[in-house]
Design a protein around this motif. Structure first.
Motif, PDB file in Angstrom:
ATOM      1  N   SER A 178       0.830  -1.193   0.000  1.00 51.53           N
ATOM      2  CA  SER A 178       0.000   0.000   0.000  1.00 51.53           C
ATOM      3  C   SER A 178       0.870   1.250   0.000  1.00 51.53           C
ATOM      4  N   LEU A 196       0.638   3.122   2.239  1.00 47.30           N
ATOM      5  CA  LEU A 196       0.902   3.207   3.676  1.00 47.30           C
ATOM      6  C   LEU A 196       2.039   2.277   4.092  1.00 47.30           C
ATOM      7  N   TYR A 227     -10.684   7.656   7.767  1.00 47.59           N
ATOM      8  CA  TYR A 227     -10.484   7.081   6.435  1.00 47.59           C
ATOM      9  C   TYR A 227     -11.824   6.819   5.759  1.00 47.59           C
ATOM     10  N   VAL A 267      -4.675   6.720  -0.426  1.00 50.27           N
ATOM     11  CA  VAL A 267      -4.388   5.339  -0.044  1.00 50.27           C
ATOM     12  C   VAL A 267      -4.775   4.413  -1.196  1.00 50.27           C
TER      13      VAL A 267
END
Length: 219
Positions: free
Chosen positions: A37, A39, A146, A210
């Motif tokens: 990801s 992230l 999120y 994301v």
């Protein structure tokens, strides 16, 4: 004979009813999803409650070195990612598309140094300093909501390929600066201007994109 078959079929259908209802138990299962990801690399564990809902929790992390070049300096930086959170998914249609909402805890940070600095001394003369005189640390908000959406593609009976796209609201990044440039003759206003330029570069990262790809294993 036909009447007898119909009479025998009635209890069979009655017994089949609960079995058909139990087909929903196919959704009553846990899953594990290794992923990559924006992230960082990570893993999620979750539970598919029924046809409409599932819940998952995961952690991601990683590190990256990069250089941001400017006409007056170059920011040599290292981004360290460490974050985790809980997400709830809702399946609005009779397929594997879902809408997501959740919350993440973030320890993400960027640490860096200002190198190859072009500036002015207090006496007005121009100067070039190749070695760093200023270091900084940038941190996001610790708590980040999120929202997103995703889709799951079946590979085999209990294995799927998952795609997620979403946004994290990270807030205004906090910049902590440690500078000794003023001790070597740099004007404080020039140091402050450099810090403000750094803040301006980071301003767009209030909202963090994301994108995630994972392999989902159901149990």
């Amino acid at each position: 004979m036909k009447l007898l078959l119909r009479m025998l079929a009635i209890p069979t259908l009655l017994l089949a009813g609960p079995a058909l209802a139990d087909d929903d138990l196919a959704y009553d299962r846990f899953f594990l999803t290794p992923n990559v990801s924006t992230l960082g690399a990570g893993v999620e564990a979750g539970y598919r409650i029924n046809r409409q809902w599932q819940v998952r929790a995961g952690i991601n992390g990683g590190a990256l070195n990069f250089v941001y070049k400017d006409k007056d300096s170059a920011l040599h930086s290292r981004a360290t990612l460490l974050n985790g959170g809980v997400t709830v998914d809702y399946f609005p249609f009779e397929n594997d598309f879902y809408l997501s909402g959740g919350i993440r805890l973030s320890a993400n940070k960027i640490e860096g140094r200002v190198k190859n600095l072009h500036g002015k001394l207090k006496n007005g003369s121009n100067v070039f300093v190749p070695d760093p005189l200023t270091s900084y640390t940038v941190r996001q908000n610790a708590l980040q909501p999120y929202i997103g959406a995703g889709y799951s593609v079946k590979i085999k009976e209990r294995v799927s390929l998952n795609f997620d796209l979403g946004l994290l609201y990270a807030g205004t990044p906090d910049v902590d600066v440690n500078s000794r440039a003023h001790t070597l003759g740099f004007a404080r206003k020039d140091i402050s201007s450099e810090i403000e330029r750094a803040r301006d570069r980071l301003a767009p990262f209030k909202v963090y994109p994301v994108a995630t790809v994972g392999l989902k294993f159901e149990f």
